[in-house]
Scaffold this active site. Structure first.
Site, PDB file in Angstrom:
ATOM      1  N   LEU A  24       1.093  -1.127   0.040  1.00 36.53           N
ATOM      2  CA  LEU A  24      -0.092  -0.073  -0.080  1.00 36.53           C
ATOM      3  C   LEU A  24       0.836   1.358  -0.128  1.00 36.53           C
ATOM      4  O   LEU A  24       1.851   1.057   0.842  1.00 36.53           O
ATOM      5  CB  LEU A  24      -1.020   0.051   1.277  1.00 36.53           C
ATOM      6  CG  LEU A  24      -1.817   1.169   1.466  1.00 36.53           C
ATOM      7  CD1 LEU A  24      -2.833   1.199   0.136  1.00 36.53           C
ATOM      8  CD2 LEU A  24      -2.330   1.281   2.604  1.00 36.53           C
ATOM      9  N   LYS A  25       0.454   2.141  -0.807  1.00 36.12           N
ATOM     10  CA  LYS A  25       1.235   3.341  -0.741  1.00 36.12           C
ATOM     11  C   LYS A  25       0.599   4.273   0.545  1.00 36.12           C
ATOM     12  O   LYS A  25      -0.523   4.800   0.324  1.00 36.12           O
ATOM     13  CB  LYS A  25       1.232   4.285  -2.176  1.00 36.12           C
ATOM     14  CG  LYS A  25       2.037   5.527  -2.079  1.00 36.12           C
ATOM     15  CD  LYS A  25       2.025   6.149  -3.505  1.00 36.12           C
ATOM     16  CE  LYS A  25       3.146   7.253  -3.497  1.00 36.12           C
ATOM     17  NZ  LYS A  25       2.890   8.215  -2.430  1.00 36.12           N
ATOM     18  N   LEU A  26       1.403   4.471   1.462  1.00 36.89           N
ATOM     19  CA  LEU A  26       1.025   5.422   2.665  1.00 36.89           C
ATOM     20  C   LEU A  26       0.899   6.949   2.329  1.00 36.89           C
ATOM     21  O   LEU A  26       1.849   7.379   1.822  1.00 36.89           O
ATOM     22  CB  LEU A  26       1.810   4.907   3.589  1.00 36.89           C
ATOM     23  CG  LEU A  26       1.840   3.498   4.147  1.00 36.89           C
ATOM     24  CD1 LEU A  26       2.977   3.023   5.109  1.00 36.89           C
ATOM     25  CD2 LEU A  26       0.295   3.152   4.639  1.00 36.89           C
TER      26      LEU A  26
END
Length: 276
Positions: A24-26
């Site tokens: 996931l791209k935070l």
């Protein structure tokens, strides 16, 4: 200690290859966190030391001789990263927002550089070193499944995904195609209702019923589109102040953006095309 981090290339569509891992791209702030001589120091990706901003991270139980790469986030009531809350926390350590440092890589272990190791081996080191607590966790990952994961991210209105070659080394101070990002962009039609005087930036407005409400400033526009704007805008000027000129809303364009902010503005809008 500071090491300039490895950066991501942007692609438009996700990949599904099993030679990539998917994360996931935070939506937070990238931080390099080190512990040498039993002192924790924290730096932004631009080599600004921000240790004093995050006193809770200075108490993390990690071994001496460690350098970590990760993202510090604040989550909302649904557990989603809240970038605006994160920036409030970044600007003031007295903010009530609780942070968590989400670690996705390790550059030094027991004082030795490990950037040459394949990514999955560095992930194994993190599994040994990092135990989840109130203020630190490891970023979860999987092999492949980039397309399915990206569809899930879109369903939940999250920022995007990251795809990394499973055997990639950590390439210091380099933007590498071994690490890729796919952003969950949103799209909208907006009017250009003004422009900055001192630097490039166009005021945008969104149509709501019979009114056009201000929706933020667009700073990203290709050169050809800028030329068209500057050829046309003079005849549309309706007024000005010290910072802006104001325009009759006749020029309409398609824009993409990350999300709407809490005050209903477009976050990071960029030009796609003019609409006639």
């Amino acid at each position: 200690m500071f090491v300039s981090p490895m950066l991501l290339h942007k692609i438009d569509e996700p990949l599904d290859g099993a030679d990539f891992i998917t994360e996931l791209k935070l939506d937070g702030v990238r931080l390099m966190l080190s512990k040498f001589d039993n002192k924790i120091k924290i730096y932004t990706r631009h080599n600004n030391e921000v240790t004093s901003k995050f006193p809770e991270l200075c108490k993390l139980d990690i071994p001496d001789g460690t350098l970590l790469d990760g993202e510090v986030v604040v989550t909302d009531q649904q557990g989603k990263p809240d970038f605006e809350a994160m920036m409030e926390r970044f600007m003031s350590s007295k903010s009530i927002h609780k942070i968590q440092y989400c670690v996705f890589d390790i550059l030094y272990h027991e004082g030795r550089k490990v950037t040459h190791l394949p990514l999955v081996e560095r992930k194994e080191l993190l599994d040994i070193l990092i135990e989840q607590s109130e203020h630190i966790t490891k970023v979860q990952w999987m092999y492949g499944n980039g397309e399915a994961y990206f569809n899930l991210v879109k369903e939940h209105s999250l920022e995007g995904i990251v795809l990394k070659r499973a055997d990639s080394s950590y390439q210091i101070n380099k933007r590498s195609r071994d690490w890729l990002k796919v952003i969950n962009s949103q799209y909208a039609d907006a009017y250009i209702i003004g422009a900055k005087k001192d630097e490039f930036g166009l005021l945008l407005g969104i149509e709501e019923g019979e009114k056009i409400r201000p929706a933020g400033v667009m700073e990203f526009m290709n050169l050809e589109a800028k030329k068209i704007f500057y050829k046309s805008h003079q005849d549309l000027i309706t007024g000005e102040n010290k910072k802006f000129i104001f325009l009759d809303p006749k020029m309409k364009c398609r824009i993409k953006f990350r999300n709407y902010t809490k005050d209903d503005k477009l976050r990071i809008p960029s030009f796609v095309e003019y609409i006639s």
